[in-house]
Scaffold this motif. Structure first.
Motif, mmCIF file in Angstrom:
data_model
loop_
_atom_site.group_PDB
_atom_site.id
_atom_site.type_symbol
_atom_site.label_atom_id
_atom_site.label_comp_id
_atom_site.label_asym_id
_atom_site.label_seq_id
_atom_site.Cartn_x
_atom_site.Cartn_y
_atom_site.Cartn_z
ATOM 1 N N GLY A 126 -0.613 -17.211 7.528
ATOM 2 C CA GLY A 126 -1.161 -18.451 8.051
ATOM 3 C C GLY A 126 -1.856 -18.300 9.388
ATOM 4 N N MET A 127 -2.354 -17.099 9.669
ATOM 5 C CA MET A 127 -3.032 -16.822 10.933
ATOM 6 C C MET A 127 -4.526 -16.677 10.708
ATOM 7 S SD MET A 127 -0.269 -13.914 12.156
ATOM 8 C CE MET A 127 -1.124 -13.477 13.652
ATOM 9 N N GLU A 128 -5.293 -16.830 11.770
ATOM 10 C CA GLU A 128 -6.743 -16.708 11.698
ATOM 11 C C GLU A 128 -7.175 -15.251 11.917
ATOM 12 O OE1 GLU A 128 -9.123 -18.976 11.030
ATOM 13 O OE2 GLU A 128 -7.565 -20.469 10.605
ATOM 14 N N THR A 129 -8.153 -14.822 11.138
ATOM 15 C CA THR A 129 -8.729 -13.492 11.331
ATOM 16 C C THR A 129 -9.504 -13.433 12.641
ATOM 17 O OG1 THR A 129 -8.942 -13.103 8.954
ATOM 18 C CG2 THR A 129 -10.385 -11.830 10.394
ATOM 19 N N ASP A 130 -9.301 -12.373 13.387
ATOM 20 C CA ASP A 130 -10.055 -12.134 14.623
ATOM 21 C C ASP A 130 -11.293 -11.326 14.258
ATOM 22 O OD1 ASP A 130 -11.094 -11.262 17.037
ATOM 23 O OD2 ASP A 130 -9.138 -10.881 17.948
ATOM 24 N N GLU A 131 -12.430 -12.006 14.067
ATOM 25 C CA GLU A 131 -13.638 -11.337 13.606
ATOM 26 C C GLU A 131 -14.192 -10.354 14.632
ATOM 27 O OE1 GLU A 131 -14.668 -11.261 10.693
ATOM 28 O OE2 GLU A 131 -13.710 -12.987 9.731
ATOM 29 N N VAL A 132 -13.935 -10.597 15.899
ATOM 30 C CA VAL A 132 -14.358 -9.640 16.931
ATOM 31 C C VAL A 132 -13.596 -8.332 16.759
ATOM 32 C CG1 VAL A 132 -14.412 -9.153 19.408
ATOM 33 C CG2 VAL A 132 -15.032 -11.425 18.563
ATOM 34 N N PHE A 192 -7.663 2.205 11.576
ATOM 35 C CA PHE A 192 -8.808 1.304 11.418
ATOM 36 C C PHE A 192 -8.807 0.640 10.046
ATOM 37 C CE2 PHE A 192 -9.895 4.987 14.101
ATOM 38 C CZ PHE A 192 -9.787 4.328 15.325
ATOM 39 N N ALA A 193 -8.535 1.407 8.996
ATOM 40 C CA ALA A 193 -8.499 0.827 7.651
ATOM 41 C C ALA A 193 -7.320 -0.126 7.501
ATOM 42 C CB ALA A 193 -8.427 1.936 6.601
ATOM 43 N N SER A 194 -6.156 0.247 8.010
ATOM 44 C CA SER A 194 -5.000 -0.646 7.922
ATOM 45 C C SER A 194 -5.183 -1.862 8.828
ATOM 46 C CB SER A 194 -3.711 0.099 8.284
ATOM 47 O OG SER A 194 -3.720 0.520 9.637
ATOM 48 N N GLY A 195 -5.870 -1.665 9.956
ATOM 49 C CA GLY A 195 -6.163 -2.797 10.838
ATOM 50 C C GLY A 195 -7.045 -3.824 10.169
ATOM 51 N N ALA A 238 -7.171 -4.343 6.936
ATOM 52 C CA ALA A 238 -6.316 -5.009 5.953
ATOM 53 C C ALA A 238 -5.445 -6.068 6.608
ATOM 54 C CB ALA A 238 -5.452 -3.979 5.228
ATOM 55 N N PHE A 239 -4.929 -5.759 7.782
ATOM 56 C CA PHE A 239 -4.089 -6.725 8.489
ATOM 57 C C PHE A 239 -4.894 -7.965 8.877
ATOM 58 C CE2 PHE A 239 -2.412 -8.488 12.482
ATOM 59 C CZ PHE A 239 -1.146 -8.858 12.061
ATOM 60 N N GLU A 240 -6.068 -7.742 9.434
ATOM 61 C CA GLU A 240 -6.881 -8.869 9.897
ATOM 62 C C GLU A 240 -7.379 -9.742 8.745
ATOM 63 O OE1 GLU A 240 -7.608 -10.098 12.822
ATOM 64 O OE2 GLU A 240 -6.489 -8.586 13.945
ATOM 65 N N LYS A 241 -7.797 -9.109 7.647
ATOM 66 C CA LYS A 241 -8.455 -9.845 6.569
ATOM 67 C C LYS A 241 -7.509 -10.324 5.467
ATOM 68 C CE LYS A 241 -12.417 -10.227 6.455
ATOM 69 N NZ LYS A 241 -13.359 -11.212 7.037
ATOM 70 N N ILE A 242 -6.343 -9.687 5.339
ATOM 71 C CA ILE A 242 -5.444 -10.045 4.239
ATOM 72 C C ILE A 242 -4.082 -10.524 4.738
ATOM 73 C CG2 ILE A 242 -4.246 -9.171 2.190
ATOM 74 C CD1 ILE A 242 -6.577 -7.221 1.799
ATOM 75 N N PRO A 300 0.796 -1.240 0.000
ATOM 76 C CA PRO A 300 0.000 0.000 0.000
ATOM 77 C C PRO A 300 0.819 1.275 0.000
ATOM 78 C CG PRO A 300 -0.997 -1.622 1.455
ATOM 79 C CD PRO A 300 0.323 -2.194 1.028
ATOM 80 N N THR A 301 1.825 1.350 0.847
ATOM 81 C CA THR A 301 2.580 2.597 0.935
ATOM 82 C C THR A 301 3.518 2.787 -0.249
ATOM 83 O OG1 THR A 301 4.101 1.461 2.447
ATOM 84 C CG2 THR A 301 2.416 2.861 3.436
ATOM 85 N N VAL A 302 3.921 1.699 -0.888
ATOM 86 C CA VAL A 302 4.706 1.819 -2.122
ATOM 87 C C VAL A 302 3.834 2.419 -3.224
ATOM 88 C CG1 VAL A 302 5.895 0.519 -3.939
ATOM 89 C CG2 VAL A 302 6.271 -0.069 -1.533
ATOM 90 N N ARG A 303 2.596 1.945 -3.310
ATOM 91 C CA ARG A 303 1.670 2.500 -4.305
ATOM 92 C C ARG A 303 1.370 3.974 -4.020
ATOM 93 N NH1 ARG A 303 -3.335 -1.186 -4.266
ATOM 94 N NH2 ARG A 303 -2.570 -1.862 -2.248
#
Length: 212
Positions: A126-132, A111-114, A116-120, A12-15
């Motif tokens: 290889g980690m699970e998304t924390d939906e909460v 919040f937006a980067s968070g 991206a971290f959780e979902k992508i 993202p920051t490269v773009r």
């Protein structure tokens, strides 16, 4: 002179840095860094970016890292070409720009980067998304965008009448949240929706949104 941007093409920051180069009509060369192989954490890379993050730039021997600092540098060094208003030069205009930049840094980016971290990023690691946590992040983002709706109901852009870096800083993670992850944060916010369309449709962003 061609600016060298060291980083991964879809980071993202490269773009973002590439987008600003396009806005200011600056020639750049992307020097690929294999972040998924950990190349940005090697001693050779950290010699120039001690935190092991992308991007950094080399402008004829001048090394600079942190994307927002890079963007400010490019906008000021090349203020006489390309989009003219990315950083206003008068005191009041610059103060309003810095206010808008702080809005992005503290009321949007976390919040937006968070999300991206959780979902992508977690999936790539290889980690699970924390939906909460996703729900908390999205709730916070929606609350902040309610304030954006008020601000953008009074003016076209966050700092006033003209687009600035403060608006463009939203593009990488805003694109991920709205377009890639499909969070409908524009619904019932016509002022935010109008603003988002205006900045996300800029040719300088369209040229790099899928890769610098």
């Amino acid at each position: 002179m061609v600016i060298k941007i060291y980083g991964h093409a879809i980071a993202p920051t490269v773009r973002l840095v590439a987008e600003v180069c396009n806005e200011k009509e600056i020639q750049y060369e992307l020097v690929p860094v294999a972040v998924y192989k950990g190349e940005h954490k090697t001693p050779a890379f950290k010699q120039f970016q001690p935190f092991g993050q992308v991007p950094y730039i080399d402008d004829d021997g001048f090394i600079l890292y942190e994307s927002r600092a890079i963007c400010r540098y490019l906008a000021k060094k090349y203020e006489g070409q390309g989009t003219p208003t990315l950083i206003p030069k008068d005191a009041k205009g610059e103060a309003l720009f810095e206010q808008a930049a702080s809005i992005e840094a503290f009321n949007f980016y976390p919040f937006a980067s968070g999300l991206a971290f959780e979902k992508i990023i977690k999936k790539h690691q290889g980690m699970e998304t924390d939906e909460v946590k996703v729900k908390v992040l999205l709730d916070n983002l929606n609350a902040k965008l309610d304030a954006y709706e008020v601000i953008l109901g009074e003016q076209p852009y966050l700092a006033g009448e003209d687009v600035t870096l403060a608006d463009l800083f939203h593009l990488p993670y805003g694109t991920i949240a709205i377009e890639e992850l499909g969070y409908n944060v524009l619904e019932n916010r016509p002022n935010v929706a109008r603003w988002w369309k205006a900045i996300s449709s800029r040719q300088a962003w369209q040229d790099v949104k899928n890769g610098a």
